[in-house]
Design an enzyme around this catalytic site. Sequence first.
Site, PDB file in Angstrom:
ATOM      1  CD  GLU A   1     -58.916 -42.837  21.720  1.00  0.00           C
ATOM      2  OE1 GLU A   1     -58.871 -41.620  21.490  1.00  0.00           O
ATOM      3  OE2 GLU A   1     -58.244 -43.396  22.593  1.00  0.00           O
TER       4      GLU A   1
ATOM      5  CG  HIS B   1     -60.753 -43.990  33.151  1.00  0.00           C
ATOM      6  ND1 HIS B   1     -61.112 -42.697  33.363  1.00  0.00           N
ATOM      7  CD2 HIS B   1     -59.688 -43.958  32.316  1.00  0.00           C
ATOM      8  CE1 HIS B   1     -60.295 -41.891  32.687  1.00  0.00           C
ATOM      9  NE2 HIS B   1     -59.414 -42.639  32.051  1.00  0.00           N
TER      10      HIS B   1
END
Lengths: 347, 410
Positions: free
Chosen positions: A76, A145
């Site tokens: 990322e 998450h």
Amino acid sequence: MFPGIVRSSSRHLPCRRSLMTVRDALNSAIDEEMAADPKVFVMGEEVGEYQGAYKVTKGLLQKYGPDRVLDTPITEAGFTGIGVGAAFQGLKPIVEFMTFNFAMQAIDHIINSAAKTYYMSGGQIAVPIVFRGPNGAAAGVGAQHSQCFAAWYGSCPGLKVVTPYSAEDARGLLKAAIRDPDPVVFLENELLYGENFPVSSQVRDPNFTLPIGKAKVEREGTDVTITAFSKMVGFALKAADELAKDGIKAEVINLRSIRPLDRETINASVRKTYRLVAVEEGWPQHGVCAEVCASVQEETFDYLDAPIERISGADIPMPYAANLERLALPQIEDIVRAAKRACYRSK
Amino acid sequence: MARWRQRLLSSACSSSSSSAAAPQALLRLASSALSRQSSSRGFAAAPDDTTPFVVDIPVPYAGHRCDPPEQRVETSAKELVDFFKVMYVMRRMEIAADSLYKAKFIRGFCHLYDGQEAVCVGMEAALTKEDAIITAYRDHCTHIGRGGTVLEVMAELMGRKSGCSLGKGGSMHMYNKEGNFYGGNGIVGAQTALGAGLAFAQKYNKQNAVSLALYGDGAANQGQLFEAMNISALWDLPVIFVCENNHYGMGTAEWRSAKSPEYYKRGDYVPGLKIDGMDVLAVKQGVRFAKEHALTKGPIVLEMDTYRYHGHSMSDPGSTYRTREEISGVRQERDPIERVRKLLLAKEIVTVADLKNLEKQAKAEVDEAVNQAKEGGQPETHELFTHVHVKGLKQLAYGPDRKEVIVPLP
């Protein structure tokens, strides 16, 4: 594309309405903007051959080729920096994060490289980039998450932050975000992807956009204002149905935009109802609702008939067990209870 | 550690053994190269002569997964004089910044580049303005190399509206869009991924250009650099990763922060080249080689063996982690400006008096810029709220007292 389902209420509407899922709304928005502007490209994990982790980018690789739909490695920080650098040079990247939880690895690029550069460069380097992906809780995915990042990004000058709810929101706001010359953080919701919403032919038009920075009054009311964004808008509407049975007419505002925050619409509504329940899925401390409350108490203090209520996620990392997860997130009954409190209708 | 320090004086590329012999060997190599030139051509060229001639590069390149370029490069009298002029201006500019900082005209951070001038000047000799450069916070001279003026650097340092970023960026945030210079970045290592992104755009737009992402030995261990290298190699991006190895990441010497301080090899599958960063001609040759590589074969890493005379920043005396002897030793043996001076004199392109004149001109240029910058005004108050967005949507922004200061963003 979709079977046209004419609803009885469409007697009052000049156009036929049909259904569209949020997923298809997003997909069609990206597709149309890529067709219209060769500078737009998509990058992220599994956006190409896999057709998108949540199928939002389905078909785009086949249509636009690997030069414009790029599968990235699981890095990322690296690929977000590359996206921002490409935007420095005038391209219009759409960077997908599989979820915004993973964007934390790239948050330095979102804030320090994207949001601040136009200012630091005295207006020389613009950053026309969109960061998009699912935000907030899904179902049973656990603590790492499930975080909602609306408040974090929403506090940062230089960013625009939008949170679509319906298919119309998704299409209009994503097209606006892609066309916007500034960095936009586009917070979707995984559980909304499959939901169907009626859309008019106007919404289907390739030039349809929605203004960033404007909230939508989803349902008009007179007794209490409920603000919400993303999935919570649906909960707020259902809460309004419940409240109506008890004679409380709630006005539901879909914020649509966290930054800029449409303080005008929120305050105008409270000037009408005198009561406010602010709802969000994320953590309460320093959350979006805290800003909504602050705004209303600053600008509309004299109109308030009751203290402002906040309904938010619980102050804990998200648990896995289904019963605990349910207790960790706002439910419709929480919104109803808070609205009644604001109306002095319960203990 | 002692061997490491000795290498700093002689440059790590050379294979010389003893510490005393190394600098002597370096000078012997340089002067023998020069004398070979003089004897074969019987030199003396006017300072504006553009006739090319070839100069040897004394310190050998070291290649990683590539064959290094030739140890000789074409230059001209004019180019050498220009090198001298611009490097001298950069040197004086950084020294002026030092004084201004101590006199409190410059605030906050100030990271000076003196000693490293050959890197940015040599680079520019091999590039065009189509190529893009991005660097970290030691960016004043890089900005000049990209076409910026000393005035806009000085004014920016002093927070004036005539600064290159309108006074809103400061020392670490100098940009020049026209010159394809993307800063000026404060977060160590972030610029390497951004640089790969610049190259991505150049490839996407089918431009015949490269991007150079500059970073230091301190940043060379950053994870995102390896992420950027991986993607660059996978996608064949025309990016050149340039490690300006001045051997100290703030106060931490390279051998204390890197298990492998052979930064030109750290790209692993990405080829690399080590260059004597104190030799402007070696830099020119190396960058030209790298540009060719990046356009045809993909990314490459360059390690510039260089040195900074100042500490990390103006808050750092630069002597708690290195000796004064080391600093003065490098200045004596490897100074980039002195090297060009010797070459110019050896080739009889200029006289000592000519050089004194050039130095005086450079000093005057810098002094004039400093004075002009000092006279410049600070940004107008309304600039507080400009450039937050390209399209402000009339969003209301608030000052510290939100009842007092409310501004719709332009």
